[in-house]
Design a protein around this motif. Structure first.
Motif, PDB file in Angstrom:
ATOM      1  N   ASP A  80     -13.123  13.295  29.154  1.00  0.00           N
ATOM      2  CA  ASP A  80     -12.398  14.353  29.881  1.00  0.00           C
ATOM      3  C   ASP A  80     -10.889  14.117  29.827  1.00  0.00           C
ATOM      4  OD1 ASP A  80     -12.506  16.675  31.642  1.00  0.00           O
ATOM      5  OD2 ASP A  80     -11.683  15.299  33.150  1.00  0.00           O
ATOM      6  N   GLN A  81     -10.473  12.865  29.923  1.00  0.00           N
ATOM      7  CA  GLN A  81      -9.041  12.543  29.853  1.00  0.00           C
ATOM      8  C   GLN A  81      -8.457  12.889  28.474  1.00  0.00           C
ATOM      9  OE1 GLN A  81      -8.835   8.399  30.877  1.00  0.00           O
ATOM     10  NE2 GLN A  81      -9.001   8.776  33.127  1.00  0.00           N
ATOM     11  N   CYS A  82      -9.278  12.613  27.451  1.00  0.00           N
ATOM     12  CA  CYS A  82      -8.811  12.932  26.084  1.00  0.00           C
ATOM     13  C   CYS A  82      -8.627  14.435  25.908  1.00  0.00           C
ATOM     14  CB  CYS A  82      -9.832  12.401  25.069  1.00  0.00           C
ATOM     15  SG  CYS A  82      -9.758  10.599  24.867  1.00  0.00           S
ATOM     16  N   ARG A  83      -9.622  15.203  26.470  1.00  0.00           N
ATOM     17  CA  ARG A  83      -9.501  16.655  26.349  1.00  0.00           C
ATOM     18  C   ARG A  83      -8.235  17.155  27.051  1.00  0.00           C
ATOM     19  NH1 ARG A  83     -15.183  16.387  26.738  1.00  0.00           N
ATOM     20  NH2 ARG A  83     -15.069  16.509  29.022  1.00  0.00           N
ATOM     21  N   LYS A  84      -7.943  16.557  28.191  1.00  0.00           N
ATOM     22  CA  LYS A  84      -6.749  16.957  28.935  1.00  0.00           C
ATOM     23  C   LYS A  84      -5.481  16.621  28.158  1.00  0.00           C
ATOM     24  CE  LYS A  84      -8.714  16.688  33.597  1.00  0.00           C
ATOM     25  NZ  LYS A  84      -8.680  16.000  34.913  1.00  0.00           N
ATOM     26  N   LYS A  85      -5.481  15.430  27.537  1.00  0.00           N
ATOM     27  CA  LYS A  85      -4.319  15.028  26.746  1.00  0.00           C
ATOM     28  C   LYS A  85      -4.102  15.970  25.570  1.00  0.00           C
ATOM     29  CE  LYS A  85      -4.186  10.116  27.930  1.00  0.00           C
ATOM     30  NZ  LYS A  85      -4.279   8.740  27.392  1.00  0.00           N
ATOM     31  N   ILE A  86      -5.246  16.365  24.957  1.00  0.00           N
ATOM     32  CA  ILE A  86      -5.155  17.284  23.822  1.00  0.00           C
ATOM     33  C   ILE A  86      -4.556  18.613  24.264  1.00  0.00           C
ATOM     34  CG2 ILE A  86      -6.527  18.665  22.206  1.00  0.00           C
ATOM     35  CD1 ILE A  86      -8.421  16.201  21.998  1.00  0.00           C
ATOM     36  N   GLU A  87      -5.013  19.079  25.452  1.00  0.00           N
ATOM     37  CA  GLU A  87      -4.483  20.350  25.958  1.00  0.00           C
ATOM     38  C   GLU A  87      -2.989  20.227  26.261  1.00  0.00           C
ATOM     39  OE1 GLU A  87      -5.879  23.276  26.176  1.00  0.00           O
ATOM     40  OE2 GLU A  87      -7.709  22.431  25.276  1.00  0.00           O
ATOM     41  N   ILE A  88      -2.624  19.063  26.804  1.00  0.00           N
ATOM     42  CA  ILE A  88      -1.202  18.834  27.108  1.00  0.00           C
ATOM     43  C   ILE A  88      -0.383  18.825  25.827  1.00  0.00           C
ATOM     44  CG2 ILE A  88       0.461  17.133  27.967  1.00  0.00           C
ATOM     45  CD1 ILE A  88      -1.697  16.344  30.059  1.00  0.00           C
ATOM     46  N   LEU A  89      -0.899  18.161  24.784  1.00  0.00           N
ATOM     47  CA  LEU A  89      -0.200  18.090  23.495  1.00  0.00           C
ATOM     48  C   LEU A  89      -0.047  19.472  22.881  1.00  0.00           C
ATOM     49  CD1 LEU A  89      -1.781  14.864  21.911  1.00  0.00           C
ATOM     50  CD2 LEU A  89       0.596  15.175  22.656  1.00  0.00           C
ATOM     51  N   LYS A  90      -1.181  20.256  23.002  1.00  0.00           N
ATOM     52  CA  LYS A  90      -1.103  21.624  22.485  1.00  0.00           C
ATOM     53  C   LYS A  90      -0.013  22.417  23.187  1.00  0.00           C
ATOM     54  CE  LYS A  90      -5.904  22.312  20.992  1.00  0.00           C
ATOM     55  NZ  LYS A  90      -7.147  23.083  21.257  1.00  0.00           N
ATOM     56  N   SER A  91       0.054  22.260  24.515  1.00  0.00           N
ATOM     57  CA  SER A  91       1.063  22.972  25.297  1.00  0.00           C
ATOM     58  C   SER A  91       2.470  22.539  24.897  1.00  0.00           C
ATOM     59  CB  SER A  91       0.862  22.725  26.794  1.00  0.00           C
ATOM     60  OG  SER A  91      -0.396  23.209  27.206  1.00  0.00           O
ATOM     61  N   GLU A  92       2.627  21.239  24.677  1.00  0.00           N
ATOM     62  CA  GLU A  92       3.940  20.706  24.289  1.00  0.00           C
ATOM     63  C   GLU A  92       4.350  21.221  22.907  1.00  0.00           C
ATOM     64  OE1 GLU A  92       3.532  16.530  24.603  1.00  0.00           O
ATOM     65  OE2 GLU A  92       3.901  16.473  26.775  1.00  0.00           O
ATOM     66  N   VAL A  93       3.356  21.284  21.998  1.00  0.00           N
ATOM     67  CA  VAL A  93       3.653  21.789  20.654  1.00  0.00           C
ATOM     68  C   VAL A  93       4.072  23.252  20.715  1.00  0.00           C
ATOM     69  CG1 VAL A  93       2.643  22.390  18.417  1.00  0.00           C
ATOM     70  CG2 VAL A  93       2.178  20.154  19.432  1.00  0.00           C
ATOM     71  N   VAL A  94       3.307  24.036  21.511  1.00  0.00           N
ATOM     72  CA  VAL A  94       3.636  25.452  21.651  1.00  0.00           C
ATOM     73  C   VAL A  94       5.034  25.613  22.249  1.00  0.00           C
ATOM     74  CG1 VAL A  94       3.053  27.586  22.869  1.00  0.00           C
ATOM     75  CG2 VAL A  94       1.251  26.218  21.804  1.00  0.00           C
ATOM     76  N   LEU A  95       5.325  24.792  23.266  1.00  0.00           N
ATOM     77  CA  LEU A  95       6.638  24.843  23.913  1.00  0.00           C
ATOM     78  C   LEU A  95       7.745  24.465  22.942  1.00  0.00           C
ATOM     79  CD1 LEU A  95       8.323  25.233  26.457  1.00  0.00           C
ATOM     80  CD2 LEU A  95       7.876  22.816  27.031  1.00  0.00           C
ATOM     81  N   ALA A  96       7.482  23.434  22.138  1.00  0.00           N
ATOM     82  CA  ALA A  96       8.478  22.985  21.156  1.00  0.00           C
ATOM     83  C   ALA A  96       8.751  24.073  20.131  1.00  0.00           C
ATOM     84  CB  ALA A  96       8.004  21.707  20.461  1.00  0.00           C
ATOM     85  N   LEU A  97       7.656  24.750  19.734  1.00  0.00           N
ATOM     86  CA  LEU A  97       7.828  25.839  18.766  1.00  0.00           C
ATOM     87  C   LEU A  97       8.637  26.981  19.367  1.00  0.00           C
ATOM     88  CD1 LEU A  97       4.252  25.920  17.179  1.00  0.00           C
ATOM     89  CD2 LEU A  97       6.378  25.199  16.072  1.00  0.00           C
ATOM     90  N   LYS A  98       8.350  27.297  20.631  1.00  0.00           N
ATOM     91  CA  LYS A  98       9.101  28.359  21.311  1.00  0.00           C
ATOM     92  C   LYS A  98      10.574  27.987  21.438  1.00  0.00           C
ATOM     93  CE  LYS A  98       5.412  30.506  24.018  1.00  0.00           C
ATOM     94  NZ  LYS A  98       4.938  30.827  25.386  1.00  0.00           N
ATOM     95  N   ILE A  99      10.801  26.706  21.796  1.00  0.00           N
ATOM     96  CA  ILE A  99      12.190  26.240  21.927  1.00  0.00           C
ATOM     97  C   ILE A  99      12.920  26.325  20.590  1.00  0.00           C
ATOM     98  CG2 ILE A  99      13.626  24.210  22.352  1.00  0.00           C
ATOM     99  CD1 ILE A  99      11.538  23.389  24.497  1.00  0.00           C
ATOM    100  N   ALA A 100      12.216  25.896  19.531  1.00  0.00           N
ATOM    101  CA  ALA A 100      12.810  25.941  18.195  1.00  0.00           C
ATOM    102  C   ALA A 100      13.118  27.382  17.792  1.00  0.00           C
ATOM    103  CB  ALA A 100      11.871  25.297  17.180  1.00  0.00           C
ATOM    104  N   GLU A 101      12.175  28.278  18.119  1.00  0.00           N
ATOM    105  CA  GLU A 101      12.392  29.689  17.786  1.00  0.00           C
ATOM    106  C   GLU A 101      13.604  30.254  18.528  1.00  0.00           C
ATOM    107  OE1 GLU A 101       9.929  33.924  17.873  1.00  0.00           O
ATOM    108  OE2 GLU A 101       8.994  32.075  18.594  1.00  0.00           O
ATOM    109  N   GLU A 102      13.695  29.901  19.809  1.00  0.00           N
ATOM    110  CA  GLU A 102      14.833  30.368  20.605  1.00  0.00           C
ATOM    111  C   GLU A 102      16.147  29.801  20.080  1.00  0.00           C
ATOM    112  OE1 GLU A 102      14.994  32.588  23.008  1.00  0.00           O
ATOM    113  OE2 GLU A 102      12.861  32.990  22.727  1.00  0.00           O
ATOM    114  N   GLN A 103      16.120  28.521  19.706  1.00  0.00           N
ATOM    115  CA  GLN A 103      17.320  27.895  19.152  1.00  0.00           C
ATOM    116  C   GLN A 103      17.738  28.565  17.840  1.00  0.00           C
ATOM    117  OE1 GLN A 103      16.206  23.774  18.913  1.00  0.00           O
ATOM    118  NE2 GLN A 103      17.033  23.304  20.963  1.00  0.00           N
TER     119      GLN A 103
END
Length: 266
Positions: free
Chosen positions: A13-36
């Motif tokens: 369960d912890q791994c699944r949560k970490k994966i979801e967190i990583l996915k969220s961070e990647v999506v956020l990073a992509l959004k930030i990059a797009e905005e930049q």
């Protein structure tokens, strides 16, 4: 993991949560990059626009605002009688507006001022600068001829008075001055011009007498032709005309045309 094995489920369960967190961070990073990226494009676009505006402003500044200010200053100098400064100012303006016309006008005004101050050599030089713009201006030619006489530039004076006769063949002053210039050095031209002056003044008998004296003082028959032609024009009757000519009418006409140009226009 093996279900039910110690804390395996919890770890999964912890791994699944970490994966979801990583996915969220990647999506956020992509959004930030797009905005930049968008911001960079906006900055580049804004920079280009700003550069164009600056270039346009500089163009207007150096082609209109500054030259117009310099032109107004030059006109003010001219109106204040500061001709030397005005000449320098208009030279710097080159082809801006009517700067070249103003420059020619200032040379003329400056020449007038110099002549009034008795600075004849300087005035003569200034008037000559105006001549290319007013080659047929009788007033300018008269001033140049007058100053040439004062400065003992006799050949120049002859040329200017001759040019006056080219522009205005009935100019009395030019005839009188040329007569004075030739009286001791060229009797042919002296009598020819004096005959023309008498003809202009309707003193025809004097004119005929002068033309005859011009013929007598000609160096050869070719030079005598214009005087013969002019004398013939005053002769009365066909018999006197033929006697006066001594040549065929065509010969006289051609010779007179050439001779008049040489005799009157120097």
């Amino acid at each position: 993991t093996i279900p039910g094995w110690k804390d395996a489920d919890e770890r999964a369960d912890q791994c699944r949560k970490k994966i979801e967190i990583l996915k969220s961070e990647v999506v956020l990073a992509l959004k930030i990059a797009e905005e930049q990226g968008k911001r960079r494009k906006k900055i580049i676009t804004a920079s280009v626009i700003a550069a164009c505006l600056i270039i346009a402003l500089l163009f207007v500044l150096f082609t209109e605002i500054i030259p117009n200010s310099q032109y107004n200053d030059a006109v003010a100098l001219m109106n204040d009688g500061k001709y030397e400064e005005a000449i320098s100012a208009f030279k710097d303006l080159d082809d801006y507006k009517d700067s070249k016309d103003k420059l020619a006008e200032i040379h003329y005004l400056n020449a007038n001022a110099l002549m009034n101050d008795g600075k004849y050599e300087e005035a003569y030089a200034e008037y000559r600068k105006e001549l290319p713009h007013k080659q047929n201006d009788i007033e300018l030619l008269t001033k140049l001829a007058h100053l040439a006489l004062i400065l003992e530039k006799r050949e120049d004076a002859k040329a200017y008075y001759g040019k006056m006769l080219e522009v205005d063949p009935a100019n009395i002053l030019a005839h009188e001055q040329l007569i004075d210039l030739f009286v001791h050095e060229d009797k042919f031209r002296y009598y020819l011009l004096r005959g023309n002056l008498h003809a202009l003044q309707q003193q025809l008998s004097y004119a005929k007498s002068d033309y005859k004296k011009a013929i007598e003082n000609a160096k050869d028959e070719e030079e005598a032709l214009p005087a013969r032609f002019l004398y013939a024009g005053l002769a009365e009757g066909q018999e006197k005309l033929q006697e006066a000519l001594g040549h065929t009418p065509v010969q006289v006409f051609v010779g007179a045309t050439i001779g008049l140009i040489a005799g009157l226009l120097l």
